[in-house]
Design an enzyme around this catalytic site. Structure first.
Site, PDB file in Angstrom:
ATOM      1  N   GLN A  30      24.956  32.120  29.774  1.00 23.29           N
ATOM      2  CA  GLN A  30      26.320  31.791  29.367  1.00 23.29           C
ATOM      3  C   GLN A  30      27.293  32.917  29.655  1.00 23.29           C
ATOM      4  O   GLN A  30      26.922  34.074  29.755  1.00 23.29           O
ATOM      5  CB  GLN A  30      26.385  31.474  27.875  1.00 23.29           C
ATOM      6  CG  GLN A  30      25.991  32.654  27.014  1.00 23.29           C
ATOM      7  CD  GLN A  30      25.927  32.320  25.553  1.00 23.29           C
ATOM      8  OE1 GLN A  30      26.826  32.704  24.825  1.00 23.29           O
ATOM      9  NE2 GLN A  30      24.880  31.647  25.126  1.00 23.29           N
ATOM     10  N   GLU A  96      30.593  29.354  27.030  1.00 22.14           N
ATOM     11  CA  GLU A  96      30.721  29.323  25.571  1.00 22.14           C
ATOM     12  C   GLU A  96      32.185  29.577  25.249  1.00 22.14           C
ATOM     13  O   GLU A  96      32.710  30.656  25.511  1.00 22.14           O
ATOM     14  CB  GLU A  96      29.856  30.410  24.936  1.00 22.14           C
ATOM     15  CG  GLU A  96      30.057  30.537  23.444  1.00 22.14           C
ATOM     16  CD  GLU A  96      29.358  31.761  22.865  1.00 22.14           C
ATOM     17  OE1 GLU A  96      29.829  32.242  21.828  1.00 22.14           O
ATOM     18  OE2 GLU A  96      28.364  32.233  23.448  1.00 22.14           O
ATOM     19  N   ARG A 120      41.813  46.414  34.181  1.00 21.74           N
ATOM     20  CA  ARG A 120      40.966  45.372  34.761  1.00 21.74           C
ATOM     21  C   ARG A 120      39.537  45.504  34.274  1.00 21.74           C
ATOM     22  O   ARG A 120      39.058  46.587  34.017  1.00 21.74           O
ATOM     23  CB  ARG A 120      41.005  45.425  36.280  1.00 21.74           C
ATOM     24  CG  ARG A 120      42.335  44.978  36.814  1.00 21.74           C
ATOM     25  CD  ARG A 120      42.342  45.013  38.321  1.00 21.74           C
ATOM     26  NE  ARG A 120      43.675  44.666  38.771  1.00 21.74           N
ATOM     27  CZ  ARG A 120      43.936  43.615  39.519  1.00 21.74           C
ATOM     28  NH1 ARG A 120      42.979  42.817  39.903  1.00 21.74           N
ATOM     29  NH2 ARG A 120      45.161  43.367  39.896  1.00 21.74           N
ATOM     30  N   LYS A 154      44.049  35.719  52.980  1.00 22.16           N
ATOM     31  CA  LYS A 154      43.123  35.912  54.097  1.00 22.16           C
ATOM     32  C   LYS A 154      41.860  35.084  53.949  1.00 22.16           C
ATOM     33  O   LYS A 154      41.228  34.738  54.933  1.00 22.16           O
ATOM     34  CB  LYS A 154      42.760  37.390  54.217  1.00 22.16           C
ATOM     35  CG  LYS A 154      43.918  38.259  54.650  1.00 22.16           C
ATOM     36  CD  LYS A 154      43.505  39.710  54.777  1.00 22.16           C
ATOM     37  CE  LYS A 154      44.703  40.548  55.196  1.00 22.16           C
ATOM     38  NZ  LYS A 154      44.371  41.966  55.305  1.00 22.16           N
ATOM     39  N   GLU A 170      37.286  30.597  40.109  1.00 25.84           N
ATOM     40  CA  GLU A 170      37.229  30.480  41.564  1.00 25.84           C
ATOM     41  C   GLU A 170      36.674  29.105  41.919  1.00 25.84           C
ATOM     42  O   GLU A 170      35.704  28.648  41.320  1.00 25.84           O
ATOM     43  CB  GLU A 170      36.332  31.571  42.156  1.00 25.84           C
ATOM     44  CG  GLU A 170      36.280  31.546  43.668  1.00 25.84           C
ATOM     45  CD  GLU A 170      35.452  32.681  44.242  1.00 25.84           C
ATOM     46  OE1 GLU A 170      35.563  32.904  45.458  1.00 25.84           O
ATOM     47  OE2 GLU A 170      34.687  33.335  43.492  1.00 25.84           O
TER      48      GLU A 170
END
Length: 185
Positions: A30, A96, A120, A154, A170
Site C-alpha cells: 500500500q 490507503e 520535495r 519531452k 502518473e
C-alpha cells in the site's frame, strides 16, 4: 565484450541481488494518502480511476477512518469482516486513503503536502491504462486537473493528473511507456 546490464550490482552500488530468505513473502502492499474529504476522494478513485473499495476501517477512539482502494475483484473477498481485512492486506499495490475526522468541514484546514513542491519528497503513484490518450480525454471530460497532458513536454505519451487532495498520479499505457523510456532502457 557486452556491457553489464544497468540492473547489475556493478552498476548499482549497495544493491543486493539475492534477497534475504526472511523477505521471501514480502509484497509492496500500500501507499497511504491523507485525504480531506472521503466523499470527494472516494468519488475520484472509484468513478474517475475505476478502483473498488476493498475495505473500510473506522477507529472512533482515534477519530480517523481508512479506505483501502484497488483494482482487485471484490467479489473474491471473504464476507467475514476479519477475513476481509486479512484479504485486503494481502493484495498488491493498494491505496490507503486516511481521513482524519473533521478535516472535511474545517475552514482552517489547509490540506496536505503532496511532496511535489519544496521541500520535495514523495512524488506520485502510477496507474497503467489501456490507452493514455483516451483515458486523458475521459479525465478532461470529467474535469480532472492535469499537471501534464500526454502531448506536453519531452516525454510524449505519459500524463500526470491530480487527485482531489493534490497528489500526483502518473498515467501511462504499456505501449507508450516503452516508447518514452526506450533511450533510457
Amino acid at each position: 565484450m557486452a556491457a553489464e546490464p544497468k540492473e547489475s550490482p556493478s552498476n548499482n552500488p549497495g544493491l543486493h541481488t539475492t534477497p534475504d530468505e526472511a523477505t521471501k513473502g514480502y509484497i509492496m502492499q500500500q501507499t497511504m494518502f491523507r485525504i480531506k474529504d472521503p466523499k470527494v476522494s472516494l468519488d475520484f478513485y472509484s468513478r474517475v480511476l475505476g478502483m473498488s473499495l476493498l475495505k473500510r476501517l473506522d477507529f472512533p477512539e482515534m477519530k480517523f477512518s481508512l479506505y483501502f482502494m484497488g483494482y482487485e475483484n471484490t467479489a473474491e473477498a471473504p464476507s467475514n469482516p476479519i477475513d476481509k481485512v486479512v484479504w485486503t492486506f494481502s493484495q498488491k499495490a493498494t491505496i490507503e486513503l486516511t481521513h482524519n475526522w473533521g478535516t472535511e468541514s474545517d475552514p482552517e484546514f489547509k490540506g496536505y503536502h503532496n511532496g511535489n513542491s519544496e521541500p520535495r519528497g514523495f512524488g506520485h503513484i502510477g496507474v497503467t491504462v489501456d490507452d493514455t490518450y483516451k483515458a486523458c480525454e475521459r479525465f478532461q471530460n470529467l474535469g480532472v486537473e492535469f499537471v501534464k497532458k500526454p502531448e506536453d513536454g519531452k516525454m510524449k505519451g505519459i500524463a500526470f493528473i491530480k487527485d482531489p487532495d493534490g497528489y500526483w498520479i502518473e498515467i501511462f499505457d504499456r505501449k507508450t511507456i516503452g516508447n518514452v523510456t526506450q533511450t533510457a532502457a
